[in-house]
Design an enzyme around this catalytic site. Structure first.
Site, mmCIF file in Angstrom:
data_model
loop_
_atom_site.group_PDB
_atom_site.id
_atom_site.type_symbol
_atom_site.label_atom_id
_atom_site.label_comp_id
_atom_site.label_asym_id
_atom_site.label_seq_id
_atom_site.Cartn_x
_atom_site.Cartn_y
_atom_site.Cartn_z
ATOM 1 N N SER A 116 8.240 -12.044 -8.010
ATOM 2 C CA SER A 116 6.953 -13.157 -7.586
ATOM 3 C C SER A 116 6.199 -13.642 -8.780
ATOM 4 O O SER A 116 4.772 -13.443 -8.319
ATOM 5 C CB SER A 116 6.795 -12.171 -5.996
ATOM 6 O OG SER A 116 7.615 -12.013 -4.856
ATOM 7 N N ARG B 114 5.509 -7.406 7.593
ATOM 8 C CA ARG B 114 6.454 -6.628 8.363
ATOM 9 C C ARG B 114 6.067 -5.572 9.638
ATOM 10 O O ARG B 114 6.694 -5.320 10.226
ATOM 11 C CB ARG B 114 7.624 -6.862 7.794
ATOM 12 C CG ARG B 114 8.816 -7.924 7.434
ATOM 13 C CD ARG B 114 9.493 -8.201 6.312
ATOM 14 N NE ARG B 114 8.264 -8.449 5.038
ATOM 15 C CZ ARG B 114 8.892 -7.879 3.495
ATOM 16 N NH1 ARG B 114 10.231 -7.548 3.629
ATOM 17 N NH2 ARG B 114 8.861 -8.137 2.722
ATOM 18 N N ARG C 85 -1.317 -8.918 11.736
ATOM 19 C CA ARG C 85 -1.261 -8.330 10.424
ATOM 20 C C ARG C 85 -1.824 -8.186 9.474
ATOM 21 O O ARG C 85 -2.035 -6.923 8.476
ATOM 22 C CB ARG C 85 -0.580 -10.364 8.755
ATOM 23 C CG ARG C 85 0.395 -11.131 9.864
ATOM 24 C CD ARG C 85 0.725 -12.149 8.783
ATOM 25 N NE ARG C 85 1.140 -12.124 7.689
ATOM 26 C CZ ARG C 85 2.290 -12.017 7.010
ATOM 27 N NH1 ARG C 85 3.039 -11.437 7.735
ATOM 28 N NH2 ARG C 85 1.645 -11.611 5.092
ATOM 29 N N GLU D 65 -0.424 -17.542 -5.132
ATOM 30 C CA GLU D 65 0.033 -17.828 -4.210
ATOM 31 C C GLU D 65 -0.728 -17.468 -2.583
ATOM 32 O O GLU D 65 0.300 -18.595 -1.415
ATOM 33 C CB GLU D 65 1.556 -17.789 -4.487
ATOM 34 C CG GLU D 65 2.478 -18.565 -5.097
ATOM 35 C CD GLU D 65 2.367 -17.684 -6.268
ATOM 36 O OE1 GLU D 65 1.540 -16.439 -6.867
ATOM 37 O OE2 GLU D 65 2.084 -18.814 -7.858
ATOM 38 N N ASN D 66 -0.533 -16.762 -2.472
ATOM 39 C CA ASN D 66 -1.903 -16.121 -1.267
ATOM 40 C C ASN D 66 -2.666 -16.881 -0.337
ATOM 41 O O ASN D 66 -2.998 -16.741 0.794
ATOM 42 C CB ASN D 66 -2.182 -14.751 -1.075
ATOM 43 C CG ASN D 66 -0.599 -13.439 -1.554
ATOM 44 O OD1 ASN D 66 -1.041 -12.840 -2.082
ATOM 45 N ND2 ASN D 66 0.383 -14.394 -1.130
ATOM 46 N N ASP E 178 4.595 -5.004 -1.484
ATOM 47 C CA ASP E 178 4.926 -5.395 -0.107
ATOM 48 C C ASP E 178 5.350 -5.308 1.619
ATOM 49 O O ASP E 178 5.038 -3.963 1.217
ATOM 50 C CB ASP E 178 6.381 -6.419 -0.681
ATOM 51 C CG ASP E 178 6.439 -7.531 0.676
ATOM 52 O OD1 ASP E 178 5.893 -8.123 0.763
ATOM 53 O OD2 ASP E 178 7.518 -8.324 -0.009
ATOM 54 N N GLY E 179 5.270 -5.791 2.061
ATOM 55 C CA GLY E 179 6.032 -5.659 3.886
ATOM 56 C C GLY E 179 4.751 -5.071 4.218
ATOM 57 O O GLY E 179 4.562 -4.905 5.525
ATOM 58 N N GLU F 101 10.789 -0.802 -16.632
ATOM 59 C CA GLU F 101 11.540 -0.542 -15.796
ATOM 60 C C GLU F 101 11.332 -1.018 -14.307
ATOM 61 O O GLU F 101 9.956 -1.164 -13.581
ATOM 62 C CB GLU F 101 11.489 0.918 -15.456
ATOM 63 C CG GLU F 101 12.352 1.454 -17.352
ATOM 64 C CD GLU F 101 13.968 0.640 -17.636
ATOM 65 O OE1 GLU F 101 14.781 0.696 -16.181
ATOM 66 O OE2 GLU F 101 13.920 1.144 -18.658
ATOM 67 N N ARG G 117 8.076 -2.030 -5.984
ATOM 68 C CA ARG G 117 8.195 -3.066 -6.055
ATOM 69 C C ARG G 117 8.303 -2.108 -4.459
ATOM 70 O O ARG G 117 10.137 -1.572 -4.375
ATOM 71 C CB ARG G 117 8.854 -4.412 -5.760
ATOM 72 C CG ARG G 117 8.957 -5.290 -4.707
ATOM 73 C CD ARG G 117 9.217 -6.816 -4.732
ATOM 74 N NE ARG G 117 8.132 -7.811 -3.817
ATOM 75 C CZ ARG G 117 8.516 -8.954 -3.900
ATOM 76 N NH1 ARG G 117 8.182 -9.699 -5.039
ATOM 77 N NH2 ARG G 117 7.679 -9.314 -3.197
ATOM 78 N N ARG H 17 12.161 -9.022 -6.583
ATOM 79 C CA ARG H 17 12.143 -9.993 -7.215
ATOM 80 C C ARG H 17 10.840 -9.563 -8.398
ATOM 81 O O ARG H 17 10.129 -8.980 -7.665
ATOM 82 C CB ARG H 17 12.440 -11.533 -6.438
ATOM 83 C CG ARG H 17 11.695 -11.434 -5.526
ATOM 84 C CD ARG H 17 11.468 -13.160 -5.197
ATOM 85 N NE ARG H 17 10.795 -12.752 -3.329
ATOM 86 C CZ ARG H 17 11.119 -12.825 -2.554
ATOM 87 N NH1 ARG H 17 12.838 -12.639 -2.482
ATOM 88 N NH2 ARG H 17 10.866 -12.632 -1.074
HETATM 89 C C1 FPP Z 1 2.214 -7.839 0.454
HETATM 90 O O1 FPP Z 1 2.178 -7.834 2.359
HETATM 91 C C2 FPP Z 1 0.478 -7.981 0.799
HETATM 92 C C3 FPP Z 1 -0.707 -8.670 0.380
HETATM 93 C C4 FPP Z 1 -0.423 -9.723 0.297
HETATM 94 C C5 FPP Z 1 -1.264 -8.548 0.434
HETATM 95 C C6 FPP Z 1 -1.669 -6.664 -0.494
HETATM 96 C C7 FPP Z 1 -3.183 -6.613 0.310
HETATM 97 C C8 FPP Z 1 -3.467 -5.227 -0.132
HETATM 98 C C9 FPP Z 1 -2.537 -3.812 -0.028
HETATM 99 C C10 FPP Z 1 -4.452 -4.296 1.054
HETATM 100 C C11 FPP Z 1 -5.866 -4.998 -0.232
HETATM 101 C C12 FPP Z 1 -6.049 -4.099 -1.635
HETATM 102 C C13 FPP Z 1 -6.788 -3.706 -1.642
HETATM 103 C C14 FPP Z 1 -6.768 -3.449 -3.193
HETATM 104 C C15 FPP Z 1 -7.725 -3.003 -1.031
HETATM 105 P P1 FPP Z 1 2.755 -8.922 3.302
HETATM 106 O O2 FPP Z 1 1.258 -9.676 4.028
HETATM 107 O O3 FPP Z 1 3.388 -10.438 2.231
HETATM 108 O O4 FPP Z 1 3.927 -8.241 4.366
HETATM 109 P P2 FPP Z 1 4.995 -9.459 4.383
HETATM 110 O O5 FPP Z 1 6.083 -9.732 3.605
HETATM 111 O O6 FPP Z 1 6.272 -8.053 5.319
HETATM 112 O O7 FPP Z 1 4.399 -10.375 5.084
#
Ligand code: FPP
Length: 246
Positions: A191, A19, A28, A62-63, A15-16, A202, A183, A189
């Site tokens: 999610s 941000r 993003r 959800e993405n 996550d993150g 853990e 996480r 959480r």
């Molecule tokens: C959360 O960050 C991350 C994702 C929704 C996708 C994860 C994807 C990657 C790490 C890159 C691609 C993956 C591979 C396997 C090549 P967010 O966008 O929710 O961040 P935020 O909470 O700060 O908005």
């Protein structure tokens, strides 16, 4: 490098990205691109340091609700990752698999994913699982539908349902549950990530956003895990000894 007690299965909620990018006044997708680089580093390190299973939450059920531009950008990134990473996976004997509702992925990604899975199948190194279009409630729903069909066909009775049968019908049917779930980026959480499988996992939460996550942070999570007393609902060994006066 010495690794006393390596968790067998580590799962990560990455996550993150957004941000992290925003903090640098970047779009993003810049964050997701940086996140993909970290995926490479952590995967290679985990494989070389004796982790047997690594599961990454790369795209949630959800993405799909995110803006089209971001979804398309993530799919493109995933395609590029699979294209570029195949050689590294083979070199490190990493077996690739996926969980989630792959039918929803674009055909180009699905085809490439299937081809990399096939090429790495049977390799004896770490098993890397990408959770793609994955949602735990969706996974459990699909498992229930499969079991329901067996009941409707008269192959099993409702009272035959038990936790083992449910597990056998989940996407994760051929892997152990995660020992440690990490996480990043401050949220504490699950999610919808592996809700069934995490019953005894853990958890390790860090404020570090995924694009800034490092091998050192990964090892810090494992060191913290090693300090935990996993009891699976039972009393700890030291407590039993105390009670029994040993
Ligand atoms: C959360 O960050 C991350 C994702 C929704 C996708 C994860 C994807 C990657 C790490 C890159 C691609 C993956 C591979 C396997 C090549 P967010 O966008 O929710 O961040 P935020 O909470 O700060 O908005």
């Amino acid at each position: 490098m010495t690794h006393s007690k390596r968790p067998k299965h580590i799962a990560i909620i990455m996550d993150g990205n957004g941000r992290w990018a925003k903090a640098q006044s970047e779009p993003r997708l810049y964050g997701h691109r940086a996140g993909a680089k970290v995926v490479r580093e952590i995967t290679t390190h985990a494989a070389k340091s004796g982790i047997a299973y690594l599961t990454l939450y790369a795209f949630s059920h959800e993405n799909w609700k995110r803006p089209t531009e971001e979804v398309e950008g993530l799919m493109k990134l995933l395609w590029e990752y699979l294209k570029q990473e195949k050689a590294t996976l083979l070199k490190n004997r990493i077996q690739l698999s996926s969980i989630g509702n792959a039918q929803r992925l674009p055909l180009t990604v699905r085809t490439l994913l299937a081809s990399v899975q096939k090429a790495t199948q049977g390799l004896n190194g770490m098993r890397l699982t990408l959770a793609l279009s994955y949602g735990g409630q969706d996974e459990i729903t699909r498992a229930m539908q499969k079991i329901g069909q067996k009941i409707a066909a008269g192959h099993i009775q409702p009272e035959d349902i038990n936790p083992q049968m449910i597990e056998q019908n989940l996407d994760t049917h051929d892997m152990p549950p995660p020992d440690l779930i990490i996480r990043t980026s401050g949220e504490q959480r699950l999610s919808n990530f592996l809700p069934w499988q995490s019953a005894y996992s853990e958890f390790y939460f860090t404020d570090v956003p995924w694009p800034a996550f490092t091998v050192d942070e990964f090892e810090k999570a494992i060191a913290t895990y090693n300090l935990r007393d996993r009891r699976y609902g039972q009393a700890s060994a030291s407590h039993i000894q105390l009670v029994q006066g040993q």
